[in-house]
Design a protein around this motif. Structure first.
Motif, PDB file in Angstrom:
ATOM      1  N   HIS A 139     137.255  50.630 -30.020  1.00  0.00           N
ATOM      2  CA  HIS A 139     136.584  50.398 -28.729  1.00  0.00           C
ATOM      3  C   HIS A 139     136.201  48.951 -28.418  1.00  0.00           C
ATOM      4  CE1 HIS A 139     132.071  50.810 -29.994  1.00  0.00           C
ATOM      5  NE2 HIS A 139     132.784  50.325 -30.986  1.00  0.00           N
ATOM      6  N   ASP A 177     128.774  54.988 -30.015  1.00  0.00           N
ATOM      7  CA  ASP A 177     128.734  54.010 -31.107  1.00  0.00           C
ATOM      8  C   ASP A 177     127.535  53.085 -30.847  1.00  0.00           C
ATOM      9  OD1 ASP A 177     131.023  52.643 -33.178  1.00  0.00           O
ATOM     10  OD2 ASP A 177     129.533  51.249 -32.355  1.00  0.00           O
ATOM     11  N   HIS A 179     127.318  50.069 -31.105  1.00  0.00           N
ATOM     12  CA  HIS A 179     127.742  48.828 -30.449  1.00  0.00           C
ATOM     13  C   HIS A 179     128.349  49.143 -29.080  1.00  0.00           C
ATOM     14  CE1 HIS A 179     128.017  48.229 -34.903  1.00  0.00           C
ATOM     15  NE2 HIS A 179     127.250  47.216 -34.579  1.00  0.00           N
ATOM     16  N   ASP A 265     127.440  54.843 -36.401  1.00  0.00           N
ATOM     17  CA  ASP A 265     126.628  53.714 -36.871  1.00  0.00           C
ATOM     18  C   ASP A 265     125.280  53.621 -36.160  1.00  0.00           C
ATOM     19  OD1 ASP A 265     127.944  53.056 -34.545  1.00  0.00           O
ATOM     20  OD2 ASP A 265     129.013  51.332 -35.374  1.00  0.00           O
ATOM     21  N   GLY A 307     133.031  53.524 -35.197  1.00  0.00           N
ATOM     22  CA  GLY A 307     132.361  52.875 -36.326  1.00  0.00           C
ATOM     23  C   GLY A 307     131.535  53.851 -37.157  1.00  0.00           C
TER      24      GLY A 307
HETATM   25 ZN   LIG Z   1     129.986  50.273 -33.963  1.00  0.00          ZN
END
Ligand SMILES: [Zn+2]
Length: 368
Positions: A139, A177, A179, A265, A307
């Motif tokens: 991503h 995720d 992030h 994550d 992740g």
């Molecule tokens: Zn991530």
């Protein structure tokens, strides 16, 4: 009867990110250690599924490699060629923090292809929903460079590919995720037929993307929703963000299919995030999306692994998601779930952040 597809290929584990001090390349000044993006998190998830007999209860989907033409939906010909050439030699860095070894070009094609294969299996009615345990993740990858451990943009390539079918006109991507899903966002920023939603830790990675104000452009304005959350969010904040923003937006948008860019994550044990989710929360978020998919798009839901860097804890989060998708019970009991605490309740600063994101997303959430 629900049937859940499962994408896996041993080759995914052969993508080699080398040694590192977590994410920092060896430089001779410090003792090299592991790279956080290594096969263990995903391999241990597969091993746990095997050990508890969950894998054979899913419909195995064998990934076909993505073709160069498919990858070109998102990436430039020059970038694809560069990765191919480096991969045929010693590997290298695909751009920013995206190291890879020999052979990773073919593995990255197989990762994108695994998501594509699963999406078509869902649309063709072979399975109801699916989990793609692919690697490398995708991503953060942009048109002309890899970023953040990602080489090819697995989810975006898949969305573009299924949009070429004449039975599909609108697709939604929910990225949880920790992030920001910058790569996916950039591909569909001016596209009103693809709703992209990213829940992420505010200003973590990439450092300068994922703002609430980034809502899409031109005819795509309003079809990109960013929900930047303060560090420390747990189940309460994520539940509120799902109930107040994500689910209403999905119900208003009415996609033909939903994809989840599923980073694990945001878990409380992750070395690269500062959130506090437990497997129980990943389970309930999956259930929320699944219920919505059942209401609006015949349950068509594809969860693509992104992740997640806690080798000890990712397997429990992954199992919880797959159990929710399939309705199967593996018998795995998350030994860490006892760490549920009052920190999992929605805190005032978290509610404020969610309300701000809600105001920016009002076009899709107000009528939902
Ligand atoms: Zn991530």
């Amino acid at each position: 009867m629900r049937k859940t597809g499962f994408v896996w290929d041993e080759k995914y584990m052969w993508h080699d990110t080398g040694n590192a001090l977590g994410v920092l390349p060896p430089d001779g000044k410090f003792q090299p250690w592991i790279h956080f993006e290594n096969p263990e998190t995903k391999r241990r998830l597969k091993n746990l599924m095997d050990a508890y007999g969950l894998t054979p209860r899913l419909e195995r989907i064998y990934p076909l490699a993505a073709t160069v033409e498919q990858v070109k939906y998102v990436h430039t010909a020059e970038y694809i060629e560069r990765i191919k050439t480096m991969s045929a030699d010693k590997g290298g860095n695909a751009g920013e923090s995206a190291p890879f070894g020999p052979g990773s070009y073919e593995i990255a094609l197989l990762a994108a292809g695994g998501c594509i294969t699963a999406a078509h299996a869902i649309l063709d009615g072979v399975v109801t929903n699916a989990y793609a345990l692919v690697r490398p993740c995708g991503h953060h990858a942009e048109a002309d460079r890899g970023r953040g451990f990602c080489i090819f943009s697995n989810v975006a390539i898949t969305v573009k590919d299924i949009l070429s079918r004449n039975d599909i006109s609108r697709v939604a991507v929910v990225d949880w995720d920790v992030h920001h899903g910058n790569g996916t966002e950039s591909v569909f920023y001016e596209n009103p037929n693809v709703l992209t939603i990213s829940l992420h830790e505010d200003s973590l990675y990439p450092y300068n993307t994922g703002a609430i104000e980034d809502r899409g452009e031109g005819v795509g304005e309003g079809f990109n929703i960013n929900v930047p959350l303060p560090p420390g969010c747990g189940g309460g904040a994520y539940h509120a963000a799902m109930e107040r923003i994500v689910l209403p937006a999905l119900k208003t948008f009415k996609p033909d299919m939903i994809l989840v860019a599923s980073g694990l994550d945001a878990s409380t044990w992750d070395p690269l995030g500062h959130m506090m989710l437990l497997s129980t929360h990943y389970r309930s978020m999956t259930q929320q999306i699944l219920d919505t998919a059942t209401q609006i798009c015949q349950g068509r839901l594809l969860v693509c692994h992104e992740g997640g860097y806690s080798a000890g804890y990712v397997p429990f989060c992954g199992i919880a998601i797959i159990e929710a998708l399939s309705g199967e019970q593996s018998g795995v009991i998350d030994p860490f779930s006892k760490y549920e605490s009052s920190w999992q309740l929605l805190k005032p600063n978290q509610e404020e952040a969610i309300n701000k994101a809600l105001q920016a997303a009002v076009i899709l959430t107000a009528t939902g």
